[in-house]
Design an enzyme around this catalytic site. Structure first.
Site, short mmCIF file in Angstrom:
data_model
loop_
_atom_site.label_atom_id
_atom_site.label_comp_id
_atom_site.label_asym_id
_atom_site.label_seq_id
_atom_site.Cartn_x
_atom_site.Cartn_y
_atom_site.Cartn_z
N ALA A 195 -18.47 -19.45 9.22
CA ALA A 195 -17.70 -18.24 9.48
C ALA A 195 -16.37 -18.54 10.15
O ALA A 195 -15.65 -17.65 10.56
CB ALA A 195 -18.51 -17.30 10.38
N CYS A 196 -16.06 -19.81 10.28
CA CYS A 196 -14.97 -20.22 11.15
C CYS A 196 -13.66 -20.43 10.41
O CYS A 196 -13.64 -20.91 9.29
CB CYS A 196 -15.35 -21.52 11.85
#
Length: 298
Positions: free
Chosen positions: A116-117
């Site tokens: 998700a980064c």
């Protein structure tokens, strides 16, 4: 190559019937991928296996490290085995062409980024203020000689994206990014547990196909439009970014300054434009035609 999906035994409960069932479900696989550059460890990201070379190449594009096919000499899997002695395909070495040097900002990266980064994988906010190699001229500066994009084309893209999401159909657990031409043709679609990874896989495909910059294309994504996704579009030379959810304020600011048309809440019923609306034909004739097309489809 690694598996994209994996079956798991689950317990399913349904409130209305108060029923409990044991069954198998299909989950999207999430595994680490280590990227090495010229043999040196560079980063580790969590991803869905598949199109790993595209992901590695796109990640380097998104870091501002490369922007042309000839700058990437080779991509290869490094030897690695799991506890059962099987090849894992979880380590890739990217060999840059002679003379290609990583930007200073990439040398201070954290080692790990999650699926998700995006910006969180950089050492500082300043590190993501990269200089884009491609300049996207705003429609005010350089109107498209073929005319503005039609609203019905923009409204059709989420449906086209969804219709091609094979892994999502099986799991319900991955994001998608689709690259479309100005005529609405799907050029490339990639899925991944990480929305940033899905976009990197698209831009990596474009680099390896020698298509950068991606002028006269539209990037449609299944999630929200974050600052990082606008930046990835900018670094790949993509003039239009559309998302099914909302953009952030920083994403809208970057889109305005970089010349990108930013669209949010993209649906078959309409959309919001947050930056550079002049790429879309919003004239009364175009609006009437769009209303007619949508009415015929209901």
């Amino acid at each position: 190559m690694g598996r994209v999906t994996q079956r798991h035994r689950i317990t399913r409960y349904r409130t209305a019937e108060a029923t409990i069932r044991q069954r198998e479900d299909v989950l999207a696989v999430e595994e680490p991928l280590e990227l090495r550059v010229n043999g040196t460890a560079f980063t580790v990201t969590m991803r869905t296996p598949g199109e790993d070379f595209d992901l590695a190449a796109g990640f380097l594009v998104s870091e501002g490290a490369i922007w042309a096919k000839e700058q990437l000499a080779a991509l290869r899997y490094c030897a690695g085995v799991d506890e059962n002695g099987r090849q894992t395909f979880n380590v890739i070495d990217a060999e840059l062409s002679p003379g290609v040097v990583l930007p200073d900002t990439t040398m201070e990266r954290h080692v790990y980024t999650s699926s998700a980064c995006g910006i969180c994988g950089s050492a500082s906010i300043d590190a993501v203020s990269k200089s884009a190699h491609f300049r996207i001229a705003s429609p005010e500066e350089a109107p498209d000689p073929a005319g503005a994009l039609l609203p019905e084309l923009i409204s059709s893209l989420p449906g086209k994206l969804r219709a091609s999401q094979q892994v999502f159909d099986r799991t319900g657990g991955v994001h998608a990014a689709g690259l479309f031409s100005y005529s609405g043709e799907l050029l490339c679609l990639r899925e991944d547990v990480g929305r940033h990874n899905a976009v990197d896989k698209v831009t990596g495909w474009a680099l390896r196909e020698d298509r950068l910059p991606l002028d006269r294309t539209i990037l449609q994504v299944s999630g929200r439009a974050s600052f990082e996704l606008v930046q990835k579009a900018q670094l790949a030379g993509i003039p239009v970014l559309a998302a099914v959810s909302a953009p952030s304020s920083l994403a809208a600011d970057l889109a305005r300054t970089s010349g990108i048309t930013l669209i949010g809440f993209s649906r078959d019923t309409g959309f919001n434009i947050y930056a550079h609306p002049d790429r879309i034909d919003l004239s009364p004739g175009a609006r009437d035609r769009t209303a007619t097309v949508q009415s015929a489809g209901t």
